[in-house]
Write a protein that holds these residues in place. Structure first.
Motif, PDB file in Angstrom:
ATOM      1  N   GLU A  21      -2.373   4.321   6.528  1.00 52.87           N
ATOM      2  CA  GLU A  21      -3.822   4.568   6.570  1.00 52.87           C
ATOM      3  C   GLU A  21      -4.542   3.669   5.564  1.00 52.87           C
ATOM      4  OE1 GLU A  21      -1.465   7.045   6.628  1.00 52.87           O
ATOM      5  OE2 GLU A  21      -1.839   7.151   8.796  1.00 52.87           O
ATOM      6  N   GLU A  22      -3.924   3.516   4.394  1.00 59.20           N
ATOM      7  CA  GLU A  22      -4.526   2.649   3.379  1.00 59.20           C
ATOM      8  C   GLU A  22      -4.595   1.203   3.891  1.00 59.20           C
ATOM      9  OE1 GLU A  22      -2.723   3.073  -0.571  1.00 59.20           O
ATOM     10  OE2 GLU A  22      -3.588   1.130  -1.099  1.00 59.20           O
ATOM     11  N   ASN A  62      -7.425   0.871   6.348  1.00 61.21           N
ATOM     12  CA  ASN A  62      -8.711   0.807   5.659  1.00 61.21           C
ATOM     13  C   ASN A  62      -8.962  -0.570   5.050  1.00 61.21           C
ATOM     14  OD1 ASN A  62      -9.295   3.421   6.324  1.00 61.21           O
ATOM     15  ND2 ASN A  62      -8.514   4.275   4.408  1.00 61.21           N
ATOM     16  N   GLU A  63      -7.912  -1.157   4.461  1.00 57.74           N
ATOM     17  CA  GLU A  63      -8.046  -2.505   3.887  1.00 57.74           C
ATOM     18  C   GLU A  63      -8.435  -3.514   4.975  1.00 57.74           C
ATOM     19  OE1 GLU A  63      -6.291  -4.118   0.515  1.00 57.74           O
ATOM     20  OE2 GLU A  63      -7.630  -2.462   0.035  1.00 57.74           O
ATOM     21  N   ALA A 111       0.844  -1.192   0.000  1.00 57.07           N
ATOM     22  CA  ALA A 111       0.000   0.000   0.000  1.00 57.07           C
ATOM     23  C   ALA A 111       0.878   1.241   0.000  1.00 57.07           C
ATOM     24  CB  ALA A 111      -0.913   0.000   1.224  1.00 57.07           C
ATOM     25  N   SER A 112       0.258   2.372  -0.243  1.00 60.39           N
ATOM     26  CA  SER A 112       1.056   3.598  -0.292  1.00 60.39           C
ATOM     27  C   SER A 112       1.124   4.308   1.060  1.00 60.39           C
ATOM     28  CB  SER A 112       0.523   4.535  -1.376  1.00 60.39           C
ATOM     29  OG  SER A 112      -0.857   4.702  -1.210  1.00 60.39           O
ATOM     30  N   SER A 113       0.331   3.854   2.015  1.00 57.22           N
ATOM     31  CA  SER A 113       0.399   4.463   3.353  1.00 57.22           C
ATOM     32  C   SER A 113      -0.173   3.517   4.392  1.00 57.22           C
ATOM     33  CB  SER A 113      -0.400   5.768   3.386  1.00 57.22           C
ATOM     34  OG  SER A 113      -1.785   5.470   3.304  1.00 57.22           O
TER      35      SER A 113
END
Lengths: 86, 86
Positions: A55-56, A59-60, A51-53
């Motif tokens: 936070e991402e 969320n996943e 992921a790019s962060s």
């Protein structure tokens, strides 16, 4: 994009009968571990997510929990995320 | 005597086939979570142990792991102990 290591801990909610926990507790007592109580057996899921962060990744995980990993009626969960330095 | 909260994390050793992990990974991919990989499903056991020291709790856990909780041929484990302040 970075690679993240994820640990998810799923356990039964308090008050929900946990037959595996009862079985482990009985085994413990019958083998002489008498000071063990309140045993609960849940799931320990590890995975990697690209992921790019962070936070991402969060969320996943929340989305997967909602869609198929966790049954919110009887289970609750927590998770930990660490960025993989490799 | 004090009361300790114990968390034990049991997972399959690397290289050991983990069918539940494979199933969760396939479910993830088929639902669109394509950046998830290397999923492993283990056990998350929580319990309370009454003991006179943290070292005593560690010994109990190691002994239970050896006697019946963990199969060292295919599984490995870690644990965390916190003293219950109540």
């Amino acid at each position: 994009m970075a690679n993240y290591n994820v640990k998810i801990f799923i356990s039964y909610r308090e008050g929900i009968l946990d037959p595996q926990g009862v079985a482990v507790e009985k085994a413990a007592h019958s083998l002489g571990f008498e000071k063990v109580k309140n045993v609960r057996v849940g799931k320990y899921i590890t995975m990697e997510i690209e992921a790019s962060s962070k936070e991402e990744v969060e969320n996943e995980i929340r989305e997967m929990a909602k869609r198929f990993l966790v049954n919110p009626v009887i289970e609750e969960y927590t998770f930990e995320i660490t960025e993989n330095s490799q």
